[in-house]
Write an enzyme that holds these catalytic residues in place. Structure first.
Site, PDB file in Angstrom:
ATOM      1  N   SER A 222     -11.999  32.314 -17.629  1.00 14.29           N
ATOM      2  CA  SER A 222     -10.862  32.536 -16.732  1.00 14.29           C
ATOM      3  C   SER A 222      -9.732  33.303 -17.427  1.00 14.29           C
ATOM      4  O   SER A 222      -9.609  33.292 -18.658  1.00 14.29           O
ATOM      5  CB  SER A 222     -10.334  31.190 -16.247  1.00 14.29           C
ATOM      6  OG  SER A 222      -9.815  30.464 -17.341  1.00 14.29           O
ATOM      7  N   THR A 223      -8.897  33.919 -16.618  1.00 18.89           N
ATOM      8  CA  THR A 223      -7.747  34.650 -17.151  1.00 18.89           C
ATOM      9  C   THR A 223      -6.791  33.684 -17.855  1.00 18.89           C
ATOM     10  O   THR A 223      -6.228  34.012 -18.908  1.00 18.89           O
ATOM     11  CB  THR A 223      -7.032  35.404 -16.011  1.00 18.89           C
ATOM     12  OG1 THR A 223      -7.956  36.356 -15.471  1.00 18.89           O
ATOM     13  CG2 THR A 223      -5.792  36.137 -16.494  1.00 18.89           C
ATOM     14  N   ALA A 224      -6.627  32.478 -17.314  1.00 17.70           N
ATOM     15  CA  ALA A 224      -5.702  31.505 -17.922  1.00 17.70           C
ATOM     16  C   ALA A 224      -6.141  31.179 -19.350  1.00 17.70           C
ATOM     17  O   ALA A 224      -5.321  31.196 -20.286  1.00 17.70           O
ATOM     18  CB  ALA A 224      -5.655  30.239 -17.075  1.00 17.70           C
ATOM     19  N   THR A 225      -7.441  30.903 -19.546  1.00 15.94           N
ATOM     20  CA  THR A 225      -7.920  30.606 -20.902  1.00 15.94           C
ATOM     21  C   THR A 225      -7.839  31.864 -21.765  1.00 15.94           C
ATOM     22  O   THR A 225      -7.491  31.789 -22.953  1.00 15.94           O
ATOM     23  CB  THR A 225      -9.369  30.067 -20.855  1.00 15.94           C
ATOM     24  OG1 THR A 225      -9.405  28.949 -19.956  1.00 15.94           O
ATOM     25  CG2 THR A 225      -9.838  29.617 -22.217  1.00 15.94           C
ATOM     26  N   GLY A 226      -8.133  33.011 -21.180  1.00 14.03           N
ATOM     27  CA  GLY A 226      -8.055  34.275 -21.928  1.00 14.03           C
ATOM     28  C   GLY A 226      -6.671  34.482 -22.528  1.00 14.03           C
ATOM     29  O   GLY A 226      -6.528  34.910 -23.675  1.00 14.03           O
ATOM     30  N   GLU A 243     -13.595  39.142 -21.229  1.00 21.57           N
ATOM     31  CA  GLU A 243     -14.112  39.399 -19.874  1.00 21.57           C
ATOM     32  C   GLU A 243     -13.597  38.267 -18.998  1.00 21.57           C
ATOM     33  O   GLU A 243     -14.102  37.147 -19.078  1.00 21.57           O
ATOM     34  CB  GLU A 243     -15.650  39.411 -19.875  1.00 21.57           C
ATOM     35  CG  GLU A 243     -16.277  40.486 -20.740  1.00 21.57           C
ATOM     36  CD  GLU A 243     -16.162  41.876 -20.156  1.00 21.57           C
ATOM     37  OE1 GLU A 243     -15.566  42.034 -19.073  1.00 21.57           O
ATOM     38  OE2 GLU A 243     -16.657  42.813 -20.793  1.00 21.57           O
ATOM     39  N   CYS A 277     -18.316  36.816 -11.731  1.00 20.94           N
ATOM     40  CA  CYS A 277     -17.041  37.467 -12.029  1.00 20.94           C
ATOM     41  C   CYS A 277     -16.863  38.731 -11.205  1.00 20.94           C
ATOM     42  O   CYS A 277     -15.853  38.920 -10.549  1.00 20.94           O
ATOM     43  CB  CYS A 277     -16.938  37.761 -13.511  1.00 20.94           C
ATOM     44  SG  CYS A 277     -18.354  38.655 -14.139  1.00 20.94           S
TER      45      CYS A 277
HETATM   46  P1  NAD Z   1     -12.802  28.717 -18.351  1.00 21.05           P
HETATM   47  O1  NAD Z   1     -11.806  29.686 -18.866  1.00 21.05           O
HETATM   48  O2  NAD Z   1     -12.318  27.465 -17.753  1.00 21.05           O
HETATM   49  O3  NAD Z   1     -13.820  28.286 -19.499  1.00 21.05           O
HETATM   50  C1  NAD Z   1     -14.555  29.227 -20.253  1.00 21.05           C
HETATM   51  C2  NAD Z   1     -14.835  28.683 -21.640  1.00 21.05           C
HETATM   52  O4  NAD Z   1     -13.616  28.582 -22.379  1.00 21.05           O
HETATM   53  C3  NAD Z   1     -15.465  27.294 -21.663  1.00 21.05           C
HETATM   54  O5  NAD Z   1     -16.489  27.309 -22.633  1.00 21.05           O
HETATM   55  C4  NAD Z   1     -14.308  26.404 -22.088  1.00 21.05           C
HETATM   56  O6  NAD Z   1     -14.714  25.242 -22.774  1.00 21.05           O
HETATM   57  C5  NAD Z   1     -13.573  27.322 -23.040  1.00 21.05           C
HETATM   58  N1  NAD Z   1     -12.171  26.989 -23.285  1.00 21.05           N
HETATM   59  C6  NAD Z   1     -11.336  26.227 -22.525  1.00 21.05           C
HETATM   60  N2  NAD Z   1     -10.107  26.191 -23.072  1.00 21.05           N
HETATM   61  C7  NAD Z   1     -10.152  26.947 -24.198  1.00 21.05           C
HETATM   62  C8  NAD Z   1      -9.201  27.348 -25.179  1.00 21.05           C
HETATM   63  N3  NAD Z   1      -7.923  26.957 -25.122  1.00 21.05           N
HETATM   64  N4  NAD Z   1      -9.601  28.174 -26.165  1.00 21.05           N
HETATM   65  C9  NAD Z   1     -10.862  28.608 -26.223  1.00 21.05           C
HETATM   66  N5  NAD Z   1     -11.822  28.281 -25.340  1.00 21.05           N
HETATM   67  C10 NAD Z   1     -11.464  27.455 -24.327  1.00 21.05           C
HETATM   68  O7  NAD Z   1     -13.696  29.558 -17.319  1.00 21.05           O
HETATM   69  P2  NAD Z   1     -14.864  29.022 -16.377  1.00 21.05           P
HETATM   70  O8  NAD Z   1     -14.242  28.210 -15.282  1.00 21.05           O
HETATM   71  O9  NAD Z   1     -15.961  28.459 -17.187  1.00 21.05           O
HETATM   72  O10 NAD Z   1     -15.427  30.390 -15.757  1.00 21.05           O
HETATM   73  C11 NAD Z   1     -15.000  30.911 -14.528  1.00 21.05           C
HETATM   74  C12 NAD Z   1     -14.100  32.109 -14.749  1.00 21.05           C
HETATM   75  O11 NAD Z   1     -14.738  33.041 -15.598  1.00 21.05           O
HETATM   76  C13 NAD Z   1     -13.805  32.868 -13.470  1.00 21.05           C
HETATM   77  O12 NAD Z   1     -12.443  33.224 -13.424  1.00 21.05           O
HETATM   78  C14 NAD Z   1     -14.633  34.129 -13.594  1.00 21.05           C
HETATM   79  O13 NAD Z   1     -14.149  35.222 -12.868  1.00 21.05           O
HETATM   80  C15 NAD Z   1     -14.654  34.348 -15.067  1.00 21.05           C
HETATM   81  N6  NAD Z   1     -15.840  35.111 -15.476  1.00 21.05           N
HETATM   82  C16 NAD Z   1     -15.670  36.397 -15.910  1.00 21.05           C
HETATM   83  C17 NAD Z   1     -16.763  37.158 -16.263  1.00 21.05           C
HETATM   84  C18 NAD Z   1     -16.601  38.593 -16.727  1.00 21.05           C
HETATM   85  O14 NAD Z   1     -17.541  39.161 -17.238  1.00 21.05           O
HETATM   86  N7  NAD Z   1     -15.439  39.178 -16.587  1.00 21.05           N
HETATM   87  C19 NAD Z   1     -18.036  36.613 -16.188  1.00 21.05           C
HETATM   88  C20 NAD Z   1     -18.178  35.302 -15.752  1.00 21.05           C
HETATM   89  C21 NAD Z   1     -17.059  34.556 -15.399  1.00 21.05           C
END
Ligand code: NAD
Length: 469
Positions: A222-226, A243, A277
């Site tokens: 997710s963008t928030a975690t990014g 991504e 995504c």
């Molecule tokens: P998420 O950000 O909640 O979690 C993704 C990963 O990050 C998990 O493994 C989680 O444990 C980890 N994480 C959580 N907090 C963290 C931190 N502070 N530091 C490091 N890692 C941390 O995302 P999600 O809900 O698993 O996925 C859905 C999102 O991903 C959607 O917004 C979707 O659009 C996006 N997505 C993007 C792509 C792309 O290629 N652009 C592909 C698939 C999904």
């Protein structure tokens, strides 16, 4: 190469009796137990990876490509066991663009990544001889989501390994078993220590992003975690490929043939039950074609069965988790409350097992409704009516995300003119969301930075050392 005779054998090899129950999102049944690794486990994994990387980097490019090809063959040899694991844990059906497709893509991506031209080159003329050697960064941290857990892990690790890095993978806490199973198979052909996996929650991911033994983070989520990862990367100036989320728009032009495009339009939005995504998350349709496009979409939707993943006839599955179910439910409810017209779906059975949200099409919706401007990441598509094409282009570009977009037309020249005005990493013509290992993929704005795939993707997992002279 390890070959698991059955799915049960594979599950046995990865399950941790003291771990956490992982539930099938279609039935609520326990799939298996995943280890709950800690930050100490992560530290040990990084140390092992750092040590193993030294010898791995000494292999020739040909040797590493051969290992990727072997890993692809190992996946093919265990494909049905991996498919079953993925379907049970993630929820996605076996058929359609789902579990078999995903496992097939894993071996396909490994083979393709082994076939790309290496990026090294030499610039030479009377004045200069400069060689650009792409060298490994060291240890790469790979953090992934739950929607395409196996395929996205391969997207992250394949170029990293090809370029001579070791990798520490942190799978999503929602789908750890799929990644553990996949890496069990891949590791059966790789030198020991080079590919580590640490299964745990967000704090383990966070610790990976600040670890001084990690040189690069590949993150999909997710963008928030990014954004948190960008902040964390400041500690060691860790390199990042991000991504992130999207809210891709599709624009149908008034010369499109509704019946002809309906199938691709539907799957552009509903691939992986909308949990993708770069799925089409809102579609703008001209008034002149509006009713015909709505009807054609309803017809495809009705012919696309949703149900438990392991039943062969299904092509749509449940949402992977309760949190995502609630997001979709809230957004569709907001659309209904605003007076939008639900053409199909929108009426989940809250008492039934599993996180099934019915295929939902919403018409006559306000362009600023939450279902349009927020990422639903599920099977609910808003169909927005337009009269002026410039307005539709403006709407497509108005959000702070820019992963993909699409234009639907029977006139390629017109479609290209519109495509040139769209702000997105990829714009598809008459399709949406198809990715190819040879073609760079990445987002702009809050959808992230850096690209994956192809030779461009290889460069992201290395640094150019220039030998000048
Ligand atoms: P998420 O950000 O909640 O979690 C993704 C990963 O990050 C998990 O493994 C989680 O444990 C980890 N994480 C959580 N907090 C963290 C931190 N502070 N530091 C490091 N890692 C941390 O995302 P999600 O809900 O698993 O996925 C859905 C999102 O991903 C959607 O917004 C979707 O659009 C996006 N997505 C993007 C792509 C792309 O290629 N652009 C592909 C698939 C999904």
């Amino acid at each position: 190469m390890t070959q698991f005779a059955t799915y049960a054998d594979l599950l046995n090899a990865i399950t941790d009796e003291n771990g956490r129950d992982i539930l099938n999102p279609a039935t609520g049944e326990v799939v298996g137990r995943a280890p709950e690794n800690t930050v100490e486990d992560l530290n040990a994994a990084v140390e092992t990876a750092r040590a193993a990387q030294k010898d791995f980097a000494k292999l020739s490019d040909e040797e590493r490509c051969a290992l990727l090809t072997k890993a692809a063959a190992a996946i093919d040899a265990n494909a049905e066991a991996l498919v079953e694991l993925l379907s049970r844990e993630q929820g996605k059906p076996l058929n359609g663009p789902n579990a078999r497709f995903e496992v097939g893509a894993c071996s396909g991506w490994l083979n393709a990544t082994a076939s790309f031209e290496h990026p090294n080159y030499t610039a030479v003329d009377d004045d200069i001889t400069a060689t650009v050697n792409y060298r490994p960064l060291g240890v790469v941290g790979a953090i992934g989501p739950w929607n395409w857990p196996m395929m996205i892990t391969i997207w992250q690790i394949a170029p990293a390994l090809r370029m001579g890095n070791a990798v520490v993978v942190k799978p999503s806490e929602y789908t750890p078993l799929s990644v553990l199973g996949l890496l069990k198979v891949v590791n059966s052909v790789l030198p020991e220590g080079v590919l580590q996996v640490v299964s745990g929650a967000g704090e383990v991911g966070a610790a990976l992003t600040t670890h001084e033994g990690v040189d690069k983070i590949m993150f999909t989520g997710s963008t928030a975690t990014g954004k948190k990862i960008v902040e964390a990367s400041a500690a060691n100036l860790t390199r990042l490929t991000l991504e992130l989320g999207g809210n891709d728009a599709g624009i149908v032009l008034d010369d499109a043939d509704p019946k002809e495009i309906a199938g691709d339009l539907f799957w552009g939005a509903f691939i992986n039950t909308g949990q993708t995504c770069a799925a089409m998350k809102r579609v703008y349709v001209p008034e002149s074609l509006y009713d015909a496009v709505c009807e054609a979409l309803i017809e495809v939707a009705k012919a696309s069965p949703m149900g438990v993943g392991l039943e062969e006839e299904n092509v749509l599955g449940p949402l992977q988790n309760k949190q995502q179910f609630d997001i979709v439910d809230k957004l569709v409810t907001a659309a209904k409350d605003s007076g939008a017209r639900v053409l199909l779906g929108g009426d989940p059975d809250y008492d039934a097992p599993g996180y099934f949200y019915p295929t939902t099409l919403v018409a006559d919706i306000d362009p600023d409704n939450a279902l349009v401007v927020e990422e639903q990441f599920g099977p609910a598509l808003p169909i927005i009516k337009y009269t002026g094409l410039d307005w539709a282009i403006e709407q497509a570009n108005k959000l702070d995300v820019g992963l993909g977009s699409s234009v639907w037309s029977s006139n390629r020249e017109r479609a290209l003119e519109v495509a040139a005005q769209l702000e997105a990493g990829t714009t598809w013509i008459n399709s949406h969301g198809a990715v190819d290992p040879r073609v760079p993929f990445g987002g702009i704005k809050s959808s992230g930075y850096g690209v994956e795939f192809g030779t461009e993707g290889l460069k992201g997992l290395a640094y150019p050392q220039i030998i000048n002279g």
